[in-house]
Design a protein around this motif. Structure first.
Motif, mmCIF file in Angstrom:
data_model
loop_
_atom_site.group_PDB
_atom_site.id
_atom_site.type_symbol
_atom_site.label_atom_id
_atom_site.label_comp_id
_atom_site.label_asym_id
_atom_site.label_seq_id
_atom_site.Cartn_x
_atom_site.Cartn_y
_atom_site.Cartn_z
ATOM 1 N N TYR A 196 0.690 -1.081 -0.296
ATOM 2 C CA TYR A 196 -0.457 0.191 0.171
ATOM 3 C C TYR A 196 0.489 1.331 0.140
ATOM 4 O O TYR A 196 0.758 2.074 -1.144
ATOM 5 C CB TYR A 196 -0.993 0.628 1.327
ATOM 6 C CG TYR A 196 -1.829 -1.197 1.320
ATOM 7 C CD1 TYR A 196 -2.204 -2.065 0.176
ATOM 8 C CD2 TYR A 196 -2.449 -1.008 2.442
ATOM 9 C CE1 TYR A 196 -2.976 -3.171 0.473
ATOM 10 C CE2 TYR A 196 -3.145 -2.858 3.147
ATOM 11 C CZ TYR A 196 -3.134 -3.629 2.116
ATOM 12 O OH TYR A 196 -4.284 -4.376 2.180
ATOM 13 N N ALA A 197 2.035 1.189 1.069
ATOM 14 C CA ALA A 197 3.110 2.470 0.942
ATOM 15 C C ALA A 197 3.464 2.943 -0.212
ATOM 16 O O ALA A 197 3.381 4.172 -0.462
ATOM 17 C CB ALA A 197 4.075 2.471 1.866
ATOM 18 N N ASP A 198 3.628 1.289 -1.072
ATOM 19 C CA ASP A 198 4.573 1.941 -2.233
ATOM 20 C C ASP A 198 3.789 2.665 -2.954
ATOM 21 O O ASP A 198 4.102 3.286 -3.936
ATOM 22 C CB ASP A 198 5.479 0.221 -2.624
ATOM 23 C CG ASP A 198 6.597 0.471 -1.786
ATOM 24 O OD1 ASP A 198 6.852 1.177 -0.757
ATOM 25 O OD2 ASP A 198 7.003 -1.479 -2.089
ATOM 26 N N GLY A 199 2.562 1.778 -3.198
ATOM 27 C CA GLY A 199 1.293 2.424 -3.909
ATOM 28 C C GLY A 199 1.113 4.047 -4.009
ATOM 29 O O GLY A 199 1.395 4.834 -4.925
ATOM 30 N N ILE A 200 1.076 4.314 -2.443
ATOM 31 C CA ILE A 200 1.008 5.761 -2.481
ATOM 32 C C ILE A 200 2.147 6.740 -2.472
ATOM 33 O O ILE A 200 1.887 7.614 -4.175
ATOM 34 C CB ILE A 200 0.864 5.660 -0.979
ATOM 35 C CG1 ILE A 200 -0.928 5.507 -0.686
ATOM 36 C CG2 ILE A 200 0.752 7.334 -0.317
ATOM 37 C CD1 ILE A 200 -0.930 4.807 1.040
ATOM 38 N N ILE A 201 3.225 6.203 -2.448
ATOM 39 C CA ILE A 201 4.727 7.132 -2.857
ATOM 40 C C ILE A 201 4.348 7.403 -4.148
ATOM 41 O O ILE A 201 4.932 8.166 -4.675
ATOM 42 C CB ILE A 201 5.610 6.593 -2.466
ATOM 43 C CG1 ILE A 201 5.968 6.065 -0.456
ATOM 44 C CG2 ILE A 201 7.038 6.560 -3.166
ATOM 45 C CD1 ILE A 201 6.739 5.573 0.009
ATOM 46 N N ARG A 202 4.355 6.345 -5.222
ATOM 47 C CA ARG A 202 3.811 6.289 -6.821
ATOM 48 C C ARG A 202 3.371 7.289 -7.195
ATOM 49 O O ARG A 202 3.100 8.003 -7.767
ATOM 50 C CB ARG A 202 4.112 4.623 -7.388
ATOM 51 C CG ARG A 202 4.207 4.569 -8.577
ATOM 52 C CD ARG A 202 3.876 3.334 -9.031
ATOM 53 N NE ARG A 202 2.793 2.167 -8.516
ATOM 54 C CZ ARG A 202 3.346 1.480 -7.665
ATOM 55 N NH1 ARG A 202 4.433 1.118 -7.118
ATOM 56 N NH2 ARG A 202 1.315 0.751 -7.340
ATOM 57 N N THR A 203 1.633 7.299 -6.387
ATOM 58 C CA THR A 203 1.584 7.771 -6.701
ATOM 59 C C THR A 203 0.916 9.057 -6.350
ATOM 60 O O THR A 203 0.914 10.286 -7.434
ATOM 61 C CB THR A 203 -0.509 7.414 -6.317
ATOM 62 O OG1 THR A 203 -0.462 6.115 -6.774
ATOM 63 C CG2 THR A 203 -1.464 8.342 -6.973
ATOM 64 N N MET A 204 1.972 9.976 -5.611
ATOM 65 C CA MET A 204 1.957 11.451 -4.951
ATOM 66 C C MET A 204 3.526 11.758 -5.757
ATOM 67 O O MET A 204 3.249 13.191 -6.200
ATOM 68 C CB MET A 204 2.796 10.908 -4.066
ATOM 69 C CG MET A 204 1.830 10.817 -2.719
ATOM 70 S SD MET A 204 2.407 10.858 -1.187
ATOM 71 C CE MET A 204 3.034 12.392 -0.443
ATOM 72 N N LYS A 205 4.513 11.243 -6.381
ATOM 73 C CA LYS A 205 5.283 11.253 -7.417
ATOM 74 C C LYS A 205 4.580 11.975 -8.298
ATOM 75 O O LYS A 205 5.137 12.518 -9.474
ATOM 76 C CB LYS A 205 6.128 9.785 -7.219
ATOM 77 C CG LYS A 205 7.363 10.150 -8.490
ATOM 78 C CD LYS A 205 8.536 8.513 -8.673
ATOM 79 C CE LYS A 205 8.902 9.495 -10.108
ATOM 80 N NZ LYS A 205 10.202 8.680 -10.124
ATOM 81 N N ASP A 206 3.532 10.091 -9.238
ATOM 82 C CA ASP A 206 3.014 10.449 -10.666
ATOM 83 C C ASP A 206 2.375 11.839 -11.025
ATOM 84 O O ASP A 206 1.702 12.603 -12.042
ATOM 85 C CB ASP A 206 2.066 9.078 -10.844
ATOM 86 C CG ASP A 206 2.804 8.512 -10.769
ATOM 87 O OD1 ASP A 206 4.367 8.661 -11.076
ATOM 88 O OD2 ASP A 206 2.936 7.148 -11.340
ATOM 89 N N TYR A 207 1.372 12.472 -9.042
ATOM 90 C CA TYR A 207 1.337 13.487 -10.056
ATOM 91 C C TYR A 207 1.156 14.366 -9.020
ATOM 92 O O TYR A 207 0.921 15.906 -8.655
ATOM 93 C CB TYR A 207 -0.395 13.091 -8.428
ATOM 94 C CG TYR A 207 -1.611 12.383 -8.986
ATOM 95 C CD1 TYR A 207 -2.666 12.689 -10.061
ATOM 96 C CD2 TYR A 207 -1.613 10.849 -9.228
ATOM 97 C CE1 TYR A 207 -3.697 12.208 -10.326
ATOM 98 C CE2 TYR A 207 -2.752 10.262 -9.884
ATOM 99 C CZ TYR A 207 -3.740 11.169 -10.324
ATOM 100 O OH TYR A 207 -4.593 9.957 -11.549
ATOM 101 N N GLY A 208 2.269 14.763 -8.736
ATOM 102 C CA GLY A 208 3.871 16.059 -7.804
ATOM 103 C C GLY A 208 3.272 16.362 -6.775
ATOM 104 O O GLY A 208 3.199 17.576 -6.903
ATOM 105 N N ILE A 209 2.210 15.939 -6.102
ATOM 106 C CA ILE A 209 2.236 16.321 -4.516
ATOM 107 C C ILE A 209 2.993 16.428 -3.742
ATOM 108 O O ILE A 209 4.129 15.007 -3.531
ATOM 109 C CB ILE A 209 1.487 14.865 -4.363
ATOM 110 C CG1 ILE A 209 -0.472 14.893 -5.025
ATOM 111 C CG2 ILE A 209 1.059 15.517 -2.622
ATOM 112 C CD1 ILE A 209 -0.738 13.704 -4.535
ATOM 113 N N LYS A 210 3.414 17.469 -3.332
ATOM 114 C CA LYS A 210 4.787 17.823 -2.503
ATOM 115 C C LYS A 210 3.841 18.311 -1.138
ATOM 116 O O LYS A 210 3.604 19.366 -1.446
ATOM 117 C CB LYS A 210 5.718 18.251 -3.506
ATOM 118 C CG LYS A 210 6.208 18.151 -4.164
ATOM 119 C CD LYS A 210 7.211 18.970 -5.261
ATOM 120 C CE LYS A 210 7.191 19.230 -6.751
ATOM 121 N NZ LYS A 210 8.094 20.037 -7.546
#
Length: 265
Positions: A100-114
């Motif tokens: 789950y964590a790896d997925g959330i981190i990947r999504t944050m990167k893809d969407y540019g969430i800082k």
């Protein structure tokens, strides 16, 4: 949130807290891995894959425990001593949380969430009642982000429809928006969920609350706070209204309408 159901359920759940399920634990651990990874080793320990099976109470209390049981008892005793004060995770729970964590981190990167702040604990007064909440992420873009693991697909037709139907999610969005505004003096740009699917390939997406969601959530806030204040003052926590519920015909599915009658004779 239980007040959305009834004051009686809210009171009962406060007085009878439930133990978290493995799925809930995995979600909590995923949050830590994403938002506070440096604290993981201080808070958790994972049972190693070569650990012996945990002895049952029957094995422990046996008159003549087997040699394997004695070894297992010794191993688990030492293990508990080493991890005193920490939450023990099974390997399966940790694997789920890591995915789950790896997925959330990947999504944050893809969407540019800082993130500019994470796990932000806030309090504020609302109609004389102290509200509390912990915001997962305040983004550089001014949005509040809340990470949610979900069985639904992280799409408009999946998690999006779940938001449409869920009073809890709309209440949460309005609640956190209110806390943010009281802490900063301004409203956030909006409220977004980072929806993380629980099944492989662990896809994720970002969905933004519509103004109508926030408006309904605000109405729900007033509803639950008013109910809470009334119950506190009266010392009574009623259940459901004592009214006969007349069911609507539209709730009967077409398939049921067209099905053959059941003969109970």
């Amino acid at each position: 949130r239980a007040l959305l159901d009834s004051p009686a359920r809210f009171r009962w759940e406060c007085d009878n807290p439930k133990d978290p399920t493995p799925d809930m634990i995995a979600g909590t651990v995923a949050h830590v891995l994403v938002l506070e990874p440096d604290s993981f080793n201080d808070r958790f320990v994972v049972v190693p894959p070569d650990a012996p099976d945990k002895p049952t109470s029957r094995q422990i209390n046996a008159k003549k425990p087997s040699e394997d049981t004695l070894k297992a008892i010794e191993w688990w005793t030492k293990f508990r001593e080493r991890c005193a004060g920490k939450d023990v995770l099974t390997a399966s729970i940790y694997e789920d949380a890591r995915a789950y964590a790896d997925g959330i981190i990947r999504t944050m990167k893809d969407y540019g969430i800082k993130p500019v702040a994470v796990e932000v604990a806030l309090t504020a007064e609302y109609h004389g009642v102290l509200l509390k909440g912990s915001l997962d992420i305040i983004g550089e873009d001014g949005f509040i982000y809340d990470a949610k693991t979900t069985k639904e697909k992280a799409t408009r037709d999946g998690f999006g429809k779940a938001v449409d139907k869920s009073k809890e999610l709309k209440l949460q969005a309005a609640w956190y928006r209110y806390l943010f505004s009281k802490a900063t003096g301004v409203y956030p740009e909006g409220f977004r969920w980072i929806a993380q699917e629980k099944e492989p390939p662990f896809l994720g997406g970002v969905l933004e609350a519509h103004p109508d969601h926030l408006a309904e959530g605000g109405e729900l806030m007033l509803q639950v706070i008013t109910a809470f204040k009334s119950c506190e003052e009266l010392g009574e926590w009623p259940g459901y209204p004592t009214e006969v519920i007349k069911l609507d015909s539209w709730r009967v599915s077409q398939s049921t309408r067209n099905s053959a009658p059941i003969n109970f004779a």
